[in-house]
Design an enzyme around this catalytic site. Structure first.
Site, PDB file in Angstrom:
ATOM      1  N   ARG A  59     -30.819 -24.135 -29.681  1.00 56.57           N
ATOM      2  CA  ARG A  59     -29.709 -24.327 -28.760  1.00 56.57           C
ATOM      3  C   ARG A  59     -30.251 -24.339 -27.344  1.00 56.57           C
ATOM      4  NH1 ARG A  59     -27.491 -25.822 -32.709  1.00 56.57           N
ATOM      5  NH2 ARG A  59     -25.456 -25.165 -33.536  1.00 56.57           N
ATOM      6  N   GLU A 119     -25.075 -29.818 -22.330  1.00 55.43           N
ATOM      7  CA  GLU A 119     -24.793 -30.944 -23.218  1.00 55.43           C
ATOM      8  C   GLU A 119     -23.299 -31.295 -23.165  1.00 55.43           C
ATOM      9  OE1 GLU A 119     -26.020 -30.091 -27.221  1.00 55.43           O
ATOM     10  OE2 GLU A 119     -27.983 -29.398 -26.622  1.00 55.43           O
ATOM     11  N   HIS A 129     -29.685 -33.949 -29.183  1.00 58.13           N
ATOM     12  CA  HIS A 129     -29.180 -33.013 -30.194  1.00 58.13           C
ATOM     13  C   HIS A 129     -28.954 -33.716 -31.534  1.00 58.13           C
ATOM     14  CE1 HIS A 129     -26.793 -29.004 -30.672  1.00 58.13           C
ATOM     15  NE2 HIS A 129     -27.431 -29.321 -31.783  1.00 58.13           N
TER      16      HIS A 129
END
Length: 311
Positions: free
Chosen positions: A231, A260, A278
């Site tokens: 993350r 993000e 991602h």
């Protein structure tokens, strides 16, 4: 028999949607506006929720879903789901643990190879007619040391791939694993000081917020490379940008980053970082396995059976 009503908060491709729809009456709300409207107008009838770790489900939203009894994250992460609040309601919680481990581990190594061997820049240079004599040499990947932060299922698979490159592995966890023969380090700083490659595979959330910060990057050093497939919150983005720009570390490969889905503006102009949006856990095979796992868990729950991958 009526199918349970399922609130879907994440995008699903057509095949996945059709498979899920065979078992549920879907309320599809994959955008913030749709989400708010769906919970406000149909929340009273919802019995299950499908989300992911990034999209999450808040305590306030759970309070607007009085009939919900089952909440699932499609992937392994669940950091933005209000777990304690859901448990207090007796809601059954599960995730997609194990369904995309190979895909994430593969991608971690792709980022490592690309960063160390300077693949993205050399691709552009080749297209522009630049020959190898005009480029600095990149290091060999093999026979180095890898430090893994978070030696879970994904971390173990990264270590297995590292062995194929004759790379020695060490790791940091909250506590040592009794089933792992790798060297354990009780701090991320000491692990970073020991290794050439620092791979982040730990869960996100408050407990790991900015675990990789300036001191860790300084310990990794000017020949060190960072890879993050966990993350974005685990790595201090500003400190990383400074470290890359100043040569404090050699390079990085990032599939995740703070803020993000906006591109990390402090990083996009740097040539010694490889970025992907991602996608480490996504492939046709991984998505199919995750959807199948969700359906299996949900079917078992509504049949009164225990779920396979509880949180």
């Amino acid at each position: 028999m009526n199918k349970p009503s399922l609130l879907v908060l994440i995008p699903l491709d057509d095949d996945s949607y059709s498979q899920v729809a065979a078992h549920f009456d879907i309320v599809y709300a994959a955008t913030p506006a749709e989400r708010s409207a769906a919970i406000g107008t149909q929340g009273a009838a919802i019995r299950a929720v499908l989300t992911n770790g990034t999209t999450g489900l808040t305590a306030a939203e759970i309070d607007q879903l009085p009939q919900v009894e089952f909440v699932s994250a499609l992937g392994a992460g669940y950091e933005n789901i209000a777990i304690d609040h859901a448990r207090a309601r007796g809601i059954v919680l599960c995730n997609g643990a194990g369904t995309n481990d190979d895909c994430v581990a593969d991608h971690a190594f792709a980022l490592l190879l690309a960063a160390v061997r300077d693949i993205a820049y050399r691709d552009r240079a080749t297209r522009e007619g630049i020959w190898r004599t005009q480029l600095p040499m990149a290091p060999t990947v093999s026979r180095k040391r890898m430090g893994i932060v978070g030696l879970g299922n994904i971390g173990m698979k990264v270590a297995r791939r590292a062995a194929g490159f004759d790379i020695e592995t060490g790791y940091h966890n909250r506590k040592p694993r009794t089933d792992a023969a790798f060297r354990y380090f009780d701090s991320v700083v000491e692990l970073a000081r020991w290794c050439d490659y620092l791979v982040i595979a730990t869960p996100g959330g408050a407990a790991t917020q900015h675990m990789v910060e300036r001191k860790v990057l300084e310990a990794l050093g000017p020949r060190g490379f960072l890879v993050n497939v966990s993350r974005g919150s685990v790595v201090d983005s500003a400190a990383l940008a400074d470290a890359l720009a100043s040569g404090t570390i050699a390079g990085a490969g990032l599939d995740v980053y703070e803020g993000e889905p906006e591109p990390p503006r402090a990083l996009t102009g740097l040539r010694n970082v490889v970025l992907t949006p991602h996608v480490a856990g996504t492939s046709p095979e991984a998505i199919a396995a995750s959807v199948s796992n969700f359906i299996d868990n949900a079917t078992r729950h509504f049949a009164g059976e225990a779920v396979l991958t509880p949180i």
